[in-house]
Scaffold this motif. Structure first.
Motif, PDB file in Angstrom:
ATOM      1  N   THR A   1      45.889  14.709  44.737  1.00 34.42           N
ATOM      2  CA  THR A   1      45.671  13.277  44.587  1.00 34.42           C
ATOM      3  C   THR A   1      45.082  12.758  45.881  1.00 34.42           C
ATOM      4  O   THR A   1      45.730  12.835  46.924  1.00 34.42           O
ATOM      5  N   GLU A   2      43.858  12.268  45.826  1.00 33.36           N
ATOM      6  CA  GLU A   2      43.217  11.669  46.997  1.00 33.36           C
ATOM      7  C   GLU A   2      43.465  10.178  46.942  1.00 33.36           C
ATOM      8  O   GLU A   2      43.191   9.526  45.937  1.00 33.36           O
ATOM      9  N   ALA A   3      44.020   9.637  48.047  1.00 31.44           N
ATOM     10  CA  ALA A   3      44.376   8.225  48.082  1.00 31.44           C
ATOM     11  C   ALA A   3      44.145   7.660  49.474  1.00 31.44           C
ATOM     12  O   ALA A   3      44.021   8.409  50.445  1.00 31.44           O
TER      13      ALA A   3
ATOM     14  N   GLN B   1      40.985   9.621  43.467  1.00 30.07           N
ATOM     15  CA  GLN B   1      40.761  10.546  42.363  1.00 30.07           C
ATOM     16  C   GLN B   1      41.913  11.537  42.282  1.00 30.07           C
ATOM     17  O   GLN B   1      42.643  11.727  43.246  1.00 30.07           O
ATOM     18  N   GLN B   2      42.067  12.159  41.115  1.00 26.77           N
ATOM     19  CA  GLN B   2      43.067  13.194  40.921  1.00 26.77           C
ATOM     20  C   GLN B   2      42.391  14.421  40.337  1.00 26.77           C
ATOM     21  O   GLN B   2      41.541  14.307  39.461  1.00 26.77           O
TER      22      GLN B   2
ATOM     23  N   LEU C   1      43.255  18.443  38.890  1.00 27.55           N
ATOM     24  CA  LEU C   1      44.215  19.452  38.463  1.00 27.55           C
ATOM     25  C   LEU C   1      43.565  20.824  38.543  1.00 27.55           C
ATOM     26  O   LEU C   1      42.387  20.983  38.207  1.00 27.55           O
TER      27      LEU C   1
ATOM     28  N   GLN D   1      48.029  20.150  41.736  1.00 27.71           N
ATOM     29  CA  GLN D   1      47.431  18.831  41.563  1.00 27.71           C
ATOM     30  C   GLN D   1      47.114  18.268  42.932  1.00 27.71           C
ATOM     31  O   GLN D   1      47.925  18.326  43.840  1.00 27.71           O
TER      32      GLN D   1
ATOM     33  N   LYS E   1      38.936  17.319  36.713  1.00 27.26           N
ATOM     34  CA  LYS E   1      39.017  16.005  37.339  1.00 27.26           C
ATOM     35  C   LYS E   1      39.593  15.035  36.317  1.00 27.26           C
ATOM     36  O   LYS E   1      39.057  14.886  35.220  1.00 27.26           O
TER      37      LYS E   1
ATOM     38  N   VAL F   1      44.714   5.058  44.643  1.00 27.43           N
ATOM     39  CA  VAL F   1      44.303   6.412  44.271  1.00 27.43           C
ATOM     40  C   VAL F   1      42.793   6.433  44.091  1.00 27.43           C
ATOM     41  O   VAL F   1      42.237   5.619  43.352  1.00 27.43           O
TER      42      VAL F   1
END
Length: 119
Positions: free
Chosen positions: A21-23, A39-40, A42, A19, A50, A37
């Motif tokens: 996680t862009e933050a 976007q996330q 997987l 996973q 997405k 956050v």
């Protein structure tokens, strides 16, 4: 940022499950920061997914503490808990039985009228 994104995705390509996680950190005031956050993503067996928000799911989970709270029941039959999301708009407001009946009548979401473009 693009180089970091490519590096992250190349590392994930070797793993079977991951996973990302862009933050970003946002400064609230002089001494406090907040994580936002962006976007996330997987990765499952080499396939990239997405994650997207489902509209209506928060009111369904928040209402579980009190049976008198509105917002957790299907907006069509008003008796069963809402458990079905409509794609591509991602509205979650009805139970699976009402969703089956509605699907036979129309491809459009009754909330926003967005149609299913995958068919």
């Amino acid at each position: 940022m693009e180089k970091n994104k490519q590096l992250g995705e190349s590392m994930v390509a070797t793993a079977s499950h991951a996973q990302i996680t862009e933050a970003v950190l946002e400064k609230n005031d002089e001494n406090h920061f907040q994580v936002k956050v962006i976007q996330q993503i997987l990765w499952v067996d080499g396939v990239r997914y997405k994650l997207r928000e489902i509209y209506g799911i928060s009111s369904a989970t928040e209402a579980t503490g009190n049976d008198n709270d509105s917002g957790k029941e299907c907006v069509i039959c008003m008796t069963e808990p809402k458990d079905t999301a409509v794609l591509p708009c991602r509205h979650m407001y009805m139970c699976s039985e009402c969703a089956k009946e509605l699907r036979l009548q129309s491809d459009k979401c009754p909330i926003c009228r967005l149609g299913d473009k995958s068919r």
